[in-house]
Design a protein around this motif. Sequence first.
Motif: not given
Length: 372
Positions: A81-86, A210-213
């Motif tokens: 995960s990264t902040p940009a991906k989230v 998925a990264a956001f979830q």
Amino acid sequence: MHYLRVILPVAALLLGGAGGPAPARDTPCPDPLPARPEAACLRALYSSPTPQWPAPHVEPGVAWQELAPLPVPVDPADNPSTPAKVALGRRLFFDPILSRSRQLACASCHDPDLGWADGRRVSFGHDRQPGRRNAPSVQASAHVAPLFWDGRAATLEAQALGPIADPVEMGFSVNGAVRRLRRDARYRSEFSTVFEQPRIDAQQLGQAIAAFQRSLSPRNSRFDRFLRGNARALDDAQLRGLHLFRTQAGCMNCHNGAALTDNGFHNLGLHFHGRPRQDLGRYEVTGNPADSGRFRTPSLRGVANTAPYMHNGLIPRLSGVLAFYNVGGGRPRAPVDLHDDAPPLPQPDPLLRPRGLNRQDLQDLEAFLQAL
């Protein structure tokens, strides 16, 4: 069908076993510990570290884990995960671009104002088609596997793509959604920044959502604060409910560990075998007769905010769920007519049996569930 009037999810306030160890002599508790200890006794017992808590009542052979605060989710090695991906995943989660009609988003069935569920008995999807299952909350989805009520998705990345291609949900295709994203200049730029790849693909789409979830993981409930040492985070009713949850109510047979789920599958008697509302759950995925009528144990994290309950949303309130388990779950009638090619008749879960809890017990249990 009168049994449906007393229904709701704790998918398993299932049974009890032997009592726990005798309390230490320096607690304000009688020895042996009574079935319903006084509040001062319970506060002394549960102010201790969890290894010193009274042992839970679980059936022989049940592999349980102690209750614990939710940990920080662990990212899979292929999807850090990264902040940009989230941020990208969040935009996709709320964007109806992923549905055929451009009118439905992931958030249509998983609304943050409704506990990341949708408050409906069953969700509606493409062309207002009603589904046959209740939308579960995705708030604790980082801590459960497999996913969906029938466990058909092994990972959160796979689950994220499932509704896009479901003809009753978003009514589209994953490839169609990807083509749309490729035509959007802003998405092309964001995907390129996050994944450092020149072309958007389905894997990236699933990974971003998925990264956001995973970022939604709840970790600051009253119960978490209690587990971290704040002895007053639970009031007396919630503390009595915690003790009942672990003992007479038998909830920890299925709802244990940090996520309050065994990640297993159980038949609660709500399968409607041989009837128009038939749904055989896990069996439809595995084809294993032993799975007939079984559905995944949901996490109880945030459960008070996700009514209605059960895989088909038949129980509108938590009090109904508790009453349902207290009488031993559903006892459906035998099918009227079974043909030779009928699917296997679901067998009752051995963990389900009447609990014998009184009205005050049920109220205390509900108070505890409100703290999750």
